[in-house]
Design a protein around this motif. Structure first.
Motif, PDB file in Angstrom:
ATOM      1  N   GLU A   1       8.646 -63.216-101.992  1.00  0.00           N
ATOM      2  CA  GLU A   1       9.013 -63.020-103.401  1.00  0.00           C
ATOM      3  C   GLU A   1      10.395 -62.379-103.499  1.00  0.00           C
ATOM      4  O   GLU A   1      10.744 -61.543-102.678  1.00  0.00           O
ATOM      5  N   ARG A   2      11.129 -62.792-104.518  1.00  0.00           N
ATOM      6  CA  ARG A   2      12.443 -62.180-104.755  1.00  0.00           C
ATOM      7  C   ARG A   2      12.244 -60.823-105.408  1.00  0.00           C
ATOM      8  O   ARG A   2      11.370 -60.644-106.244  1.00  0.00           O
ATOM      9  N   ARG A   3      13.055 -59.867-105.019  1.00  0.00           N
ATOM     10  CA  ARG A   3      12.977 -58.515-105.592  1.00  0.00           C
ATOM     11  C   ARG A   3      14.346 -58.075-106.087  1.00  0.00           C
ATOM     12  O   ARG A   3      15.366 -58.422-105.494  1.00  0.00           O
TER      13      ARG A   3
ATOM     14  N   GLN B   1       6.213 -56.918-110.001  1.00  0.00           N
ATOM     15  CA  GLN B   1       6.363 -57.098-108.556  1.00  0.00           C
ATOM     16  C   GLN B   1       5.987 -55.819-107.800  1.00  0.00           C
ATOM     17  O   GLN B   1       5.298 -55.854-106.778  1.00  0.00           O
TER      18      GLN B   1
END
Lengths: 249, 115
Positions: free
Chosen positions: B78-80, A35
């Motif tokens: 988006e998940r963080r 991410q």
């Protein structure tokens, strides 16, 4: 547009690179690292800066991290090897002492080395496979399967040498089924469960089909012994099945 | 509980910067990187390998912990995973800053006296 395509490609390669981290590290931080890389790529894309130099730096920097983490893991592996080596040495004391006490037990030095290597290899196989999964049933299943496999191999070799009946080596085909099955299953619990059931079935079939050539008394004892191995392989298969179902839940 | 060694020995620059970045609140990986860059006026650029390797050691030493996994409204959907300081982490940061201050005081005293 070109940068977006390049960014997607770099992100795919980066995800592949992260697979080189030790499993425990990857499971804990892999998603966050991917991410973060994604965020950094997006920042570069938004600023219309080239990605190649940046990606090259990140890949090298991450590769250095991978080397560091794997070296640390090797240290843990070294500790495991030491523990297994000492455990194998402790087990070796049994035949070593027995050879001094039991009359007619005359092993050569080479035999002791061979047995030590067998103990060590079995122990390391257990340590390396069992730590792949946290489920207790998987660990116990590996332990039971290795113990039964080791004992079957050992007793078959001894009986074949003592009796002079090479056809008894057929019993080892159950172990061959185990090795091939474990490789095909890639050590996954469900595949291992099927492999252990196949080993139990193979051994039972050989016991029924192969004439023992031994006196009735001895043949009965051998049948009981092989029945125990069949039960152990089946129990190990059930443990792997339990681990597989627990994982699904 | 902080590792005794971590609390007593000087921290590495990466660990100090991460502690400093988290001292004002929880952040995700990218957020920590950006904060480190801002805190150091762009002089320290930390890659993911250094950042997450340091965070792994810091988590094992009890200096930081995962706080949450959620969407950052400023950065898409988006998940963080967010990280935050523990009490031990804050203590280690304060101890390190105190150590820095004493080093600076000694250095300034020497420079003022010309030896």
């Amino acid at each position: 547009m070109v940068t977006n395509v390049a960014g997607r490609r770099y992100r795919t390669w980066y995800a592949m690179l992260l697979r080189l981290y030790p499993r425990t590290f990857r499971e804990r931080f892999g998603e966050g690292m991917a991410q973060t890389f994604h965020d950094l790529c997006r920042e570069h894309e938004d600023d219309r800066r080239g990605l190649f130099g940046f990606a090259l730096w990140i890949f090298c920097e991450t590769l250095a991290g991978i080397v560091r983490e794997n070296i640390m893991r090797m240290d843990q592996l070294g500790k495991t090897m030491l523990r297994v080596a000492l455990g194998a040495l402790a087990l070796l004391m049994v035949p070593l002492v027995a050879s001094r006490v039991v009359e007619g037990w005359n092993w050569s030095a080479g035999s002791f080395v061979f047995v030590y290597v067998l103990f060590f290899a079995t122990g390391m196989t257990y340590a390396l496979i069992a730590r792949r999964m946290g489920a207790w049933s998987y660990k116990v299943g590996v332990g039971v399967a290795l113990f039964a496999g080791f004992a079957l191999g050992w007793s078959t070799m001894v009986q074949t040498a003592d009796s002079g009946h090479p056809e008894r080596l057929w019993y080892l085909s159950a172990l061959a089924v185990g090795v091939v099955g474990a490789l095909l299953a890639r050590l996954k619990a469900r595949g291992l469960a099927l492999t252990l059931f196949a080993m139990a079935a193979t051994l039972a079939l050989i016991v029924v089909m192969l004439p023992s050539g031994a006196p009735p008394d001895m043949a009965r004892r051998m049948a009981i012994g092989h029945g125990v191995f069949v039960a152990l392989f089946t129990a190990s298969g059930l443990l792997f099945r339990h681990a597989s179902l627990a994982r699904l839940e | 509980m902080a590792n005794k060694d971590t609390a007593q020995t000087p921290l590495t620059p990466a660990v100090l910067h991460i502690l400093l970045a988290l001292s004002t609140g929880e952040r995700h990986g990218y957020g920590i990187m950006k904060q480190v860059e801002a805190d150091s006026q762009g002089k320290v650029k930390m890659g993911p390998g250094t950042l997450y390797g340091s965070m792994r050691r810091m988590m094992e030493a009890g200096l930081i912990r995962e706080s949450d996994s959620r969407v950052d409204p400023e950065m898409g959907d988006e998940r963080r995973i967010y990280y935050e300081l523990t009490g031990a982490g804050r203590t280690a940061l304060e101890a390190e800053l105190k150590r820095y201050r004493s080093v600076v005081a000694v250095a300034e005293g020497r420079l003022a006296h010309g030896h």
